[in-house]
Write an enzyme that holds these catalytic residues in place. Structure first.
Site, PDB file in Angstrom:
ATOM      1  N   ASP A  37       2.695  -3.368  -2.800  1.00 14.58           N
ATOM      2  CA  ASP A  37       2.071  -2.262  -4.083  1.00 14.58           C
ATOM      3  C   ASP A  37       3.501  -2.635  -5.200  1.00 14.58           C
ATOM      4  OD1 ASP A  37       0.764  -0.985  -2.787  1.00 14.58           O
ATOM      5  OD2 ASP A  37       1.750   1.145  -3.349  1.00 14.58           O
ATOM      6  N   HIS A  49       3.454  -7.385   3.017  1.00  5.99           N
ATOM      7  CA  HIS A  49       2.389  -6.855   4.096  1.00  5.99           C
ATOM      8  C   HIS A  49       2.167  -8.724   3.910  1.00  5.99           C
ATOM      9  CE1 HIS A  49       0.505  -2.816   5.342  1.00  5.99           C
ATOM     10  NE2 HIS A  49       1.916  -3.038   4.574  1.00  5.99           N
ATOM     11  N   SER A  53      12.548  -3.726  -4.624  1.00  9.29           N
ATOM     12  CA  SER A  53      13.733  -5.155  -4.431  1.00  9.29           C
ATOM     13  C   SER A  53      12.145  -5.710  -5.531  1.00  9.29           C
ATOM     14  CB  SER A  53      14.076  -5.701  -3.970  1.00  9.29           C
ATOM     15  OG  SER A  53      14.502  -6.754  -3.775  1.00  9.29           O
TER      16      SER A  53
END
Length: 262
Positions: free
Chosen positions: A86, A142, A226
């Site tokens: 996300d 992921h 980040s």
């Protein structure tokens, strides 16, 4: 002058002691006191969280929270590359034959980013994509595609911020910050997933070291906001045309098409 002053302030405050102190605080029960304020300030979507806000005992637990089952769907088309996180889509573009690319007016070296010429050569003429994670985002990373892991390695020590000021005034944060890199061979084509550390809380935790990854599989997590950089070989992908800088992305959303699978 602004750049010099900014870098000086970062160097004065961005030491091991500061990072250690902040990390220990975030992992302590004392940090739970500020969880409600943190969630409010950063507008964390509590409906998606695996647990209720009061069940997180430390800020670290909240930073690295999981989502409820079914809150994200992974695009299953064999030709798709999906967002590994996300975040906010920052930029994309070509990697020059000189193994460099430009973002926000700053030139980045793939040789610096990956640590040597041999690794960088693989991506000359290819494509880069950059996704920024703010403190409000889900922080687990992921895999954007399926394949065999060819290499995992860590580079860098300190980290500059990766927000707008850090990108403008920092020392090439995407290629100089502390970073953890995973390279994947997918049907004979290579991708590098560069996980770039954030200032102060300079931590990226791998969740496994298996030889293969599946698209959408959890790989690692950041302990604060980040950035992720994706590097693809030449003629490997075509970025989804509708993607715009500043656009919110969700884990599993299609961001590119594999040209060999079209």
């Amino acid at each position: 002058m602004r750049r010099t002053l900014y870098r000086l302030m970062i160097e004065l405050t961005n030491g091991r002691f500061t990072s250690y102190t902040l990390r220990k605080f975030a992992q302590s029960r004392l940090s739970s006191i500020i969880i409600p304020s943190y969630a409010k300030v950063f507008q964390i979507n509590q409906d998606e969280m695996e647990k209720g806000l009061k069940e997180y005992r430390t800020l670290h637990e909240l930073f690295t929270r999981k989502l409820k089952e079914g809150k994200r769907s992974i695009d299953t088309d064999a030709s798709s590359i999906v967002s590994p996180v996300d975040g906010v889509f920052a930029d994309h573009g070509p990697i020059e034959d000189t193994k460099t690319f430009d973002i926000k007016g700053k030139r980045y070296s793939i040789v610096d980013m990956l640590g040597n010429e041999e690794r960088a050569q693989r991506y000359a003429g290819g494509t880069y994509m950059v996704i920024y994670l703010s403190p409000s985002h889900y922080h687990r990373i992921h895999s954007p595609l399926s394949g065999s892991v060819t290499e995992r390695f860590v580079l860098g020590r300190k980290s500059y911020p990766v927000n707008a000021a850090g990108m403008e005034y920092g020392k090439e944060p995407l290629s100089k910050n502390y970073r953890s890199v995973t390279e994947v061979n997918s049907d004979g084509e290579h991708m590098a997933l560069v996980k770039v550390g954030a200032m102060f809380v300079n931590s990226i935790e791998l969740l496994h070291e298996r030889d293969t990854v599946q698209k959408g599989e959890e790989m690692a997590y950041f302990t604060f906001g980040s950035t992720v950089v994706l590097l693809f070989e030449k003629d490997m992908i075509e970025v989804v045309q509708e993607l715009k800088s500043g656009q919110e992305l969700r884990l599993g959303e299609k961001i590119a098409t594999r040209l060999a699978h079209k």
